[in-house]
Design an enzyme around this catalytic site. Structure first.
Site, PDB file in Angstrom:
ATOM      1  N   TYR A 171       0.866  -1.204   0.112  1.00 60.98           N
ATOM      2  CA  TYR A 171       0.023   0.105   0.130  1.00 60.98           C
ATOM      3  C   TYR A 171       0.945   1.353   0.110  1.00 60.98           C
ATOM      4  O   TYR A 171       2.117   1.041   0.441  1.00 60.98           O
ATOM      5  CB  TYR A 171      -0.858   0.146   1.152  1.00 60.98           C
ATOM      6  CG  TYR A 171      -1.567  -1.049   1.509  1.00 60.98           C
ATOM      7  CD1 TYR A 171      -3.130  -0.763   1.305  1.00 60.98           C
ATOM      8  CD2 TYR A 171      -1.481  -2.224   1.812  1.00 60.98           C
ATOM      9  CE1 TYR A 171      -4.026  -1.814   1.736  1.00 60.98           C
ATOM     10  CE2 TYR A 171      -2.261  -3.158   2.079  1.00 60.98           C
ATOM     11  CZ  TYR A 171      -3.826  -3.054   1.748  1.00 60.98           C
ATOM     12  OH  TYR A 171      -4.753  -3.778   2.230  1.00 60.98           O
ATOM     13  N   LYS A 178       6.351 -12.795   6.124  1.00 66.01           N
ATOM     14  CA  LYS A 178       6.425 -13.855   5.336  1.00 66.01           C
ATOM     15  C   LYS A 178       8.298 -13.984   4.818  1.00 66.01           C
ATOM     16  O   LYS A 178       8.519 -14.283   3.729  1.00 66.01           O
ATOM     17  CB  LYS A 178       5.555 -14.091   3.966  1.00 66.01           C
ATOM     18  CG  LYS A 178       5.633 -15.318   3.206  1.00 66.01           C
ATOM     19  CD  LYS A 178       4.927 -16.400   4.023  1.00 66.01           C
ATOM     20  CE  LYS A 178       4.958 -17.554   2.951  1.00 66.01           C
ATOM     21  NZ  LYS A 178       4.394 -18.776   3.784  1.00 66.01           N
ATOM     22  N   ASP A 206       1.240 -17.207   7.680  1.00 62.66           N
ATOM     23  CA  ASP A 206       0.077 -18.457   7.550  1.00 62.66           C
ATOM     24  C   ASP A 206       0.183 -18.939   8.679  1.00 62.66           C
ATOM     25  O   ASP A 206      -0.905 -19.378   9.089  1.00 62.66           O
ATOM     26  CB  ASP A 206       0.849 -19.281   6.482  1.00 62.66           C
ATOM     27  CG  ASP A 206       2.254 -19.652   6.107  1.00 62.66           C
ATOM     28  OD1 ASP A 206       3.010 -18.909   6.635  1.00 62.66           O
ATOM     29  OD2 ASP A 206       2.782 -20.667   5.429  1.00 62.66           O
ATOM     30  N   ASP A 234      -4.072  -6.255   7.645  1.00 56.99           N
ATOM     31  CA  ASP A 234      -5.266  -5.871   7.110  1.00 56.99           C
ATOM     32  C   ASP A 234      -6.114  -7.119   7.114  1.00 56.99           C
ATOM     33  O   ASP A 234      -7.270  -7.270   7.584  1.00 56.99           O
ATOM     34  CB  ASP A 234      -5.101  -5.513   5.595  1.00 56.99           C
ATOM     35  CG  ASP A 234      -6.579  -4.808   5.264  1.00 56.99           C
ATOM     36  OD1 ASP A 234      -7.224  -4.287   5.958  1.00 56.99           O
ATOM     37  OD2 ASP A 234      -6.545  -4.524   3.921  1.00 56.99           O
ATOM     38  N   ASP A 259      -9.078  -8.663  10.244  1.00 58.92           N
ATOM     39  CA  ASP A 259     -10.575  -9.045  10.081  1.00 58.92           C
ATOM     40  C   ASP A 259     -10.714 -10.495  10.571  1.00 58.92           C
ATOM     41  O   ASP A 259     -11.710 -10.766  11.107  1.00 58.92           O
ATOM     42  CB  ASP A 259     -10.830  -9.342   8.401  1.00 58.92           C
ATOM     43  CG  ASP A 259     -11.356  -7.971   7.885  1.00 58.92           C
ATOM     44  OD1 ASP A 259     -10.820  -6.970   8.368  1.00 58.92           O
ATOM     45  OD2 ASP A 259     -12.204  -7.857   7.006  1.00 58.92           O
TER      46      ASP A 259
END
Ligand code: NAD
Length: 356
Positions: free
Chosen positions: A123, A194, A227, A251, A255
């Site tokens: 972003y 990651k 993950d 992000d 959620d």
């Protein structure tokens, strides 16, 4: 008297911000709430979705409360509030309130924070066509040796990680973990990357974050690949304290974590920069339920709680949060996402009643 600028944005954002402002006013909080033009309406009347006068009011206000973005005009509002104002630290508390509808068997005691780096990573989007990238960086290869030109037609996105960006969010994480530790939390920063695949970009983030956290002997450090972190947030949510995430991971994981604690309708956030902050729910404009008056305003009320704390009204913030918790505990006026039948406004009236 403190000044607050309230910007609904779009869709349910408008509904939950209006209802929250009515609640704050009815509760007799010492606030002057301004609602300057923004978004699509301002585009029509002022030729800009974020007119200069609205920006000035936001900069001068003690607190800024935003609803949700959806289409381009409301995205322009969030673009200014977040990216153009360098609000680099997105604090997303994940807390279970007994009575909320968690899909977990034992959600009791979930109380952690997803801290999302807000300015870097993928972003704000930097994208283009693969042939442009191939011209600019003909020798760029992936880990199996293919050059960009070998792929044919396609698109790319650039992920940016800077030492400065990683360092300032890691310092923010440590300060937050220390404040939480003083309130009885473990004092732990869990970093999520990651770096096993993206060793240069995510690797830099991890390495800088670890060095910063290790400067704080009173804080514990751990790191998980994203993950594995997703799995752990569901399986061991009570073990989390401050979960420091790169932008996109934060992000997505926030959620997921919000859902574990009861749903997106309950997830608040604050975006902090140096000398700047604004507050917004984690959820978006929810076009599927917009206009029906049934959106859960909890996320926005709890964002207002964070805003009150930020403005130095900690006692009022605590009172409001306790009232929200009581409405969930009693369970009589919950919105449909929580299995209830209350409207947005009925939920707010119940919170007002619970304020005592
Ligand atoms: P969303 O968060 O708007 O909605 C996801 C689901 O959760 C929907 O089913 C919705 O009904 C439900 N939901 C969300 N908030 C709720 C609430 N308060 N009460 C009850 N149910 C609620 O995400 P989406 O549908 O993927 O995106 C819709 C638009 O919002 C898109 O344009 C997206 O870009 C934007 N968006 C904006 C923000 C933001 O402003 N910060 C965040 C996420 C998405």
């Amino acid at each position: 008297m403190k000044t607050v600028v309230a910007l609904g944005g779009e869709g349910i954002g408008v509904e939950v911000v209006e209802a929250t402002c009515e609640l704050l006013t009815a509760a007799g909080l010492p606030l002057k709430i301004l609602t300057p033009p923004h978004g699509e309406a301002a585009q029509r009347t002022h030729g800009s979705p974020m007119p200069e006068e609205t920006r000035r009011l936001c900069r001068q206000a003690d607190g800024v409360l935003f609803g949700a973005a959806g289409g381009p005009a409301s995205v322009a509002v969030i673009t200014w509030l977040r990216w153009e104002s360098d609000a680099y630290a997105n604090v997303r508390p994940i807390k279970y309130y007994p009575g909320a509808r968690s899909p977990l068997e034992r959600p009791q005691g979930i109380d952690f924070v997803v801290l999302r780096e807000n300015m870097e990573g993928l972003y704000p989007a930097r994208e283009g066509r693969l042939d442009e990238l191939a011209r600019g960086m003909p020798e760029l290869r992936d880990r199996i040796g293919r050059r960009v030109a070998d792929h044919g037609e396609g698109a790319f996105a650039v992920k940016v990680v800077t030492r400065r960006g990683a360092e300032r969010i890691a310092r923010f994480a440590c300060a937050l973990a220390r404040r939480r530790k003083a309130r009885g939390h473990p004092g732990k920063v869990t970093c999520v990357t990651k770096s096993n695949i993206l060793s240069a970009s995510d690797g830099l983030f991890q390495q800088v974050a670890e060095a910063v956290v290790r400067e704080h002997p009173d804080l514990a450090w751990e790191h998980y690949y994203v993950d594995d972190a997703a799995r752990r947030l569901l399986r061991f949510p009570q073990a989390m304290d401050v979960v420091l995430c790169m932008n996109l991971y934060g992000d997505i994981l926030s959620d997921l974590a919000a859902e574990a604690a009861g749903g997106l309708g309950l997830a608040p956030s604050g975006c902090y920069g140096d000398g700047w902050a604004y507050f917004e729910s984690v959820h978006g404009s929810a076009p599927d339920i917009a206009g029906q008056g049934i959106a859960n305003p909890t996320a926005t009320i709890l964002s207002a709680v964070m805003m009150l704390e930020h403005m130095g009204l900690a006692g009022e913030a605590e009172r409001l949060e306790r009232a929200v918790a009581r409405v969930y505990r009693e369970g009589r006026f919950l919105t449909p996402d929580q299995g209830g039948r209350a409207s947005t406004r009925e939920f707010c009236s119940a919170v007002l009643g619970a304020l005592g």
